[in-house]
Design a protein around this motif. Structure first.
Motif: not given
Length: 212
Positions: A200-212
């Protein structure tokens, strides 16, 4: 921020490869897993043999002409293949990859040598070795089938011993002492594998990128 309603669990599925020696009960365990209504898609093999009565293309097998199958071999479209009694059998790469991309888990029931071939081409799969409670019990299971000669049984036990020595190439070992217990263990393995951070790492990093 993007409103992403997809859950991490709907990301890439997991390929579960179940194998073990002849007579250990792979087919029985897979049939029981199917009845448990788990979120598992069963891998459909390709073959050059003719369909039998009631068999449906794409459900029982992908039925191919010999030249079609050999084209698949030449173009690396199979995770593994073998030839038995003049016919090819193999695991289509595209079916597996498309199923996983849909976020579905897929299970492949296969003999040991085939599983090791799959691991060479798809090392990210989860490889489970199904073991008998003991070699004596495996001998009893093979013997009670009533279709093998003494020599054939001896040969099967020798092959089984050689295959068990290859267990080091697998991720998990499940003893098939009781089918229900073996299925519960496999179910737990699937759940645990879906929770691994690297899945799930790639998806998690994508989500973090959307809020930073």
């Amino acid at each position: 921020m993007t409103n992403n309603t997809n859950t991490m669990e709907r990301e890439q599925g997991v390929l579960i490869v179940l194998s073990g020696p002849s007579g250990v009960g792979k087919g029985t365990v897979c049939a029981a897993l199917r009845k448990m209504n788990l979120d598992l898609v069963y891998s459909v093999s390709a073959t050059t043999r003719a369909p039998r009565e009631g068999e449906v293309d794409g459900i029982n097998y992908f039925f191919k002409k010999r030249e079609q199958f050999e084209h698949m071999i030449a173009n690396d479209e199979l995770l593994e293949y073998a030839e038995y009694d003049g016919n090819y059998y193999g695991t289509p790469r595209r079916f597996v990859e498309d199923t996983l991309k849909d976020g579905k888990n897929i299970i492949l029931e296969i003999e040991v040598q085939g599983a090791l071939k799959v691991k060479q081409k798809f090392p990210e799969g989860v490889f489970i070795f199904l073991l008998p409670p003991s070699l004596d019990e495996l001998h009893n299971r093979i013997t009670t089938r009533g279709t093998n000669s003494v020599e054939s049984i001896r040969n099967r036990m020798s092959v089984a011993a050689d295959e068990i020595r290859l267990i080091e190439h697998y991720d998990y070992a499940v003893v098939n002492d009781e089918v229900e217990k073996a299925c519960d263990k496999i179910k737990s393995i699937v759940v645990a594998e879906r929770c691994k951070q690297e899945r799930i790492y790639t998806k998690l990093m994508q989500w973090i990128g959307e809020v930073t």
